[in-house]
Structures are given as structure tokens and as C-alpha cells.
Design a protein around this motif. Sequence first.
Motif, PDB file in Angstrom:
ATOM      1  N   GLU A 229       0.825  -1.196   0.000  1.00 49.53           N
ATOM      2  CA  GLU A 229       0.000   0.000   0.000  1.00 49.53           C
ATOM      3  C   GLU A 229       0.862   1.250   0.000  1.00 49.53           C
ATOM      4  O   GLU A 229       0.524   2.255  -0.614  1.00 49.53           O
ATOM      5  N   ALA A 241      -4.155   2.269   3.451  1.00 50.93           N
ATOM      6  CA  ALA A 241      -5.089   1.866   4.487  1.00 50.93           C
ATOM      7  C   ALA A 241      -4.754   2.626   5.754  1.00 50.93           C
ATOM      8  O   ALA A 241      -4.013   2.162   6.595  1.00 50.93           O
ATOM      9  N   SER A 244      -8.543   3.017  10.780  1.00 53.44           N
ATOM     10  CA  SER A 244      -9.980   3.267  10.709  1.00 53.44           C
ATOM     11  C   SER A 244     -10.519   3.890  11.984  1.00 53.44           C
ATOM     12  O   SER A 244     -11.631   4.386  12.006  1.00 53.44           O
ATOM     13  N   ARG A 292     -11.755   3.579   2.059  1.00 53.54           N
ATOM     14  CA  ARG A 292     -11.117   2.698   3.030  1.00 53.54           C
ATOM     15  C   ARG A 292     -11.035   3.365   4.395  1.00 53.54           C
ATOM     16  O   ARG A 292     -11.255   2.724   5.426  1.00 53.54           O
TER      17      ARG A 292
END
Length: 356
Positions: A229, A241, A244, A292
Motif C-alpha cells: 500500500e 489503508a 480506521s 477505506r
Amino acid sequence: MPRFVAQPTSAGHLFSGRSGAIDARLQLPPDDEQAELARTFNAQVPLTPGRLIAAQPFFLRKPAQDFARATDCLAAAGYYEAGMGMADQRAVAQVILNRVRHAAFPATICGVVFQGSDRRTGCQFTFTCDGSLLRRTPSPAAWQQARRMAAAMLLGGVDPRVGLATHYHTDWVSPAWDRAMDKIAVVRTHLFYRWRGFQPFRMPQSGAEPDVALLAALSPAHALPGPTEADLQQSGAPALALPSSPARPAAAIPRDGTGGQVASQALAAAQVFLVTLPASGSPASFQALAERQCAGVNPCRLIGWTDPARTPRALPMPGSAVDTIAFIYERRNLTAIPRVRWDCALFAPDAADDCI
């Protein structure tokens, strides 16, 4: 996933009769009698009468990794075919996009660019089989310029000068294949052609973009065993990513002073992410990042800047940050269709209401 491994050859003057091959090199023309004869012959072939029809805008709607690979294949073709000239690079890119839409060619960007590159005499673009990719490496600035051109073309850019051309060659060669084609445009020293009669252009895009071995040195998206990534981020592709959890403290999130590494501050109360985006990226890559990052966050907003010095650390943001917002992603709830906008002075618009 398919992988093209192009075998460089010691090809000299190509296009002496190979059907369909494109004269790829835009180097200085040779100053010899044969070149002058070719110029004289080509000048006597008139343009096909009628209005030149511009291609429809091309919007590449594929996952992040495919978008990154397509961008780099198109950028490589633009750079190695046209050098540093952006106008020439766009003409090359338009021919490639026209081929992707034509039923006679592969349905992917990389498939078109590297078609036949694994055969000694089958490559369609000279740079894919004459060793150029091994001998010449663009500067970082030149490569990013080519990538910006490629991304703009994949997001709706059109070069109307070449119409629906699927072939071209320089004016100092006279290949046999152009005798059965219509000459439809001249751009500087290049002549553009299309086949005669009805052309089966298609709009759908199908298939995954293959990774190309010879592009691995230029593009993390084409390296095996697949890009990380961080590599996709560095190449301007969507990935990244980010955490979160919107409660992660801003001090724990790394920043890169160059702006190449994404920096994000998640504001728990407002559920807003303030992000430094790669200037070489695209709205499609930024939206993939937002999707994402906003997974499980409801509602969610991601606001991005391409200048790390302008990215605020907290809300409310200062006026200097408001004036330089590059990208906004907003989603009211988990089932709502998100709204995506960006600075159309930096990135090509997809529709009139996409602009900030």
C-alpha cells in the motif's frame, strides 16, 4: 493475474513492412536521402476529406491497482514515444485509448501498449521491444509529468487533433501498412491514420490491467509479488489503508515533509479526516483512500490537500487551508451515496458538479 515480460530486441529501423506497428520514436529525424524521399511521398498523400471526429472522453473505472498500472503504462508510452512534449504525449495517449476501445486490439491500457512485446518482431510500440526501457530512465520530474498527463487522459481528457486515429508514424518513414488506411491528421512530424470503413469501437472496459516486468523499475504497481500500500501511495495510486479508528491521536500519525506520504488527522467528534494527498495522485485514487478510511465511520468526511504545509491539524481550519482544499469526500451514512468533489484546476473534472 496476467503478466507481460517484454524481451528487448536489437531492432533497428522498424516499420519497413510490419503490419499495424506504430512508429514509436520521436527522436530527431534522420538527415538522409531516404528520409527526404519519405517526406516527399507522405506530403503528396492528402488528408481524407470530411470532418475530423473527436473521440469521446475516456473514464477508466477500475480498482485502485488497475488504475495505477494503466496510468504507468500510458505514462511510459507518452514519455518514450513523445519525449517531454506534453502535447505530443497527449496525442500518443489518445491513439492508445482509441485502440482500447477498438475491437481489433486488447481491452486494457497495458495490453495495448505492450501488445506483441514478447515477440521479436511483433511489438506495436518500438520502446517496448528495442531496449529503451532498459537504457533510458526518465527523471522524477519528467516521470511525474507523464503520469499527470496519463491520469488526466484516463479521467476524461481528449486530444481532438487526432480524432479516432489508431495508427501513426513519423513523416520520415513510409511503411507499407498506411497504404490501406485513411490519413486523417498531422501533428508536427507525425501522421495519424485510421482503417477505412466502419470501425467497431466499444465503450466497455474489461479485464484486469496486467503488470509489466519492464516497468517494475519505474512503477511499484508493476513490481512482483504485488505492490504494498505504501508503494501504491508513492506511485500516486489509491491504496493507503489509514487507521480506521478516528480516535487515534494526530501526533502518532507520521508525516512526510515532501507530501508523498499521506498524513491524516482523525477528529473523533466531527468524524473528519484531514489528509495530505500525493500531488501525483488522482481523484479516483483519493476516493479509494476515502472509502477505506471511512469504513465503519458514520457519517464520514475526508478533506485533502496536496501541499502538506496547508494541511491543518485541527478544526476549525484557517482560511489559508480552506482556499487550498484539493479533494472532499462526504458520506452522510453507511448506505448513502457519497459526494466527491475536487479542485478542477488541479485535476480534470468528471462532471460539472465535481468541482469544488
